[in-house]
Design an enzyme around this catalytic site. Structure first.
Site, PDB file in Angstrom:
ATOM      1  N   GLY A   1       0.829   5.986   4.941  1.00 37.83           N
ATOM      2  CA  GLY A   1       0.414   5.191   5.712  1.00 37.83           C
ATOM      3  C   GLY A   1      -0.916   5.604   6.171  1.00 37.83           C
ATOM      4  O   GLY A   1      -0.740   6.990   6.342  1.00 37.83           O
TER       5      GLY A   1
ATOM      6  N   GLU B   1       0.887   3.230  -5.296  1.00 40.61           N
ATOM      7  CA  GLU B   1      -0.590   3.434  -6.687  1.00 40.61           C
ATOM      8  C   GLU B   1      -0.149   2.113  -7.307  1.00 40.61           C
ATOM      9  O   GLU B   1       0.351   1.493  -7.531  1.00 40.61           O
ATOM     10  CB  GLU B   1      -1.276   4.248  -6.236  1.00 40.61           C
TER      11      GLU B   1
ATOM     12  N   ASP C   1       5.017  13.551  -7.062  1.00 40.17           N
ATOM     13  CA  ASP C   1       4.975  12.986  -5.896  1.00 40.17           C
ATOM     14  C   ASP C   1       5.712  14.312  -5.542  1.00 40.17           C
ATOM     15  O   ASP C   1       5.618  15.313  -3.793  1.00 40.17           O
ATOM     16  CB  ASP C   1       4.454  12.352  -5.045  1.00 40.17           C
TER      17      ASP C   1
ATOM     18  N   LYS D   1       5.375  18.235  -2.972  1.00 40.01           N
ATOM     19  CA  LYS D   1       5.977  18.243  -1.345  1.00 40.01           C
ATOM     20  C   LYS D   1       7.021  19.173  -1.620  1.00 40.01           C
ATOM     21  O   LYS D   1       7.354  20.368  -0.581  1.00 40.01           O
ATOM     22  CB  LYS D   1       5.973  17.231  -1.609  1.00 40.01           C
TER      23      LYS D   1
ATOM     24  N   GLY E   1       1.039  -0.998   0.055  1.00 39.87           N
ATOM     25  CA  GLY E   1       0.199   0.258  -0.157  1.00 39.87           C
ATOM     26  C   GLY E   1       1.012   1.605   0.003  1.00 39.87           C
ATOM     27  O   GLY E   1       0.642   2.286  -0.078  1.00 39.87           O
TER      28      GLY E   1
END
Length: 270
Positions: free
Chosen positions: A134, A22, A33, A37, A19
């Protein structure tokens, strides 16, 4: 990859199973990603408007076990870094795989843990470390925002009113300067080393080290379209520019003394 000695594809499947990545992992492995950030962190640091388009992005899919092994032998680890630096030309924002010294704080961050290092005038670098993925980490961040809203906290989220945030002046990536790791699959024939050295010298690139390896399986195979032998060659440069490295490698490829595309990884020594 480094800890389990597995290739990129296997590690990606495992990350998807757990997990952390993706089903369509492109957003993570292509650096998007991290770039988003970094755009937020740069806004906090420099008071600029958030502009993900100003971030140079490079993913991790090209990293191989050979690169990780070479990095370890040279005293480095490979990390996907987002770096924002204020320069005379503007804000340099870049995301790419990077070699960092094994003894550095950022090199100790493993697994799905994230870290942010702040290097400012007048203080020693500060590194903040915490979970980067998470359900619990995500929920904690959301609850913290909701708590601020409930308490009526009205502090500007970026430290200053939006009207006072300035547009990003992007520093050209080709002007970035630093050390470089370059891995070439060189054709094992007279004159190859001299040709590579000449092309580097033309761009005023100085070498810190050069390693040539005659490894098992390096002989060219007919089914791959290669002829003769090829030898892995690893170059470590002193500080030079992005533009110089790309011009030198483009000339080396035109000279047909290497096979395939050279692997280039930037080095952060500080």
């Amino acid at each position: 990859m480094e800890q389990d000695r597995r290739d990129f594809a296997d590690c990606l499947k495992e990350a998807q199973r757990l997990g952390y990545a993706e089903a369509d992992p492109s957003f993570d492995i292509e650096g998007h990603d991290t770039a988003q950030k970094l755009a937020i962190l740069a806004s906090l640091a420099f008071g600029t408007k958030i502009d993900p388009q100003a971030v140079y992005s490079e993913g991790i899919a090209s990293i191989t076990p050979a690169d990780l092994n070479a990095a370890a032998e040279l005293g480095y680890r490979v990390k996907l870094l987002g770096v924002a630096v204020k320069t005379a030309e503007g804000i340099e924002q870049r995301v790419h795989p990077t070699m960092v010294p094994k003894e550095s704080a950022i090199a100790q961050v493993m697994g799905v843990t994230n870290a942010v290092t702040i290097d400012a005038d007048g203080i020693a670098p500060i590194t903040l470390v915490g979970p980067g993925a998470g359900g619990e980490a995500t929920a904690s961040a959301i609850i913290a925002d909701l708590a601020d809203i409930a308490r009526g906290v009205r502090t500007p989220p970026f430290g200053r009113p939006a009207a006072r945030m300035t547009a990003v002046r992007k520093a050209p990536m080709q002007h970035h300067e630093g050390g470089y790791y370059i891995r070439l699959l060189a054709r094992d024939r007279p004159g190859t080393a001299a040709t590579i050295a000449r092309r580097l010298a033309q761009q005023k690139i100085s070498l810190e080290s050069i390693v040539q390896r005659h490894e098992a399986g390096s002989r060219g195979a007919a089914q791959s379209g290669r002829s003769g032998e090829t030898v892995p060659v690893i170059l470590i440069t002193y500080a030079t520019s992005e533009d110089a490295v790309h011009k030198a490698l483009a000339a080396v490829r035109r000279d047909r003394v290497v096979y395939g595309r050279p692997q280039v990884i930037r080095i952060e020594r500080a």
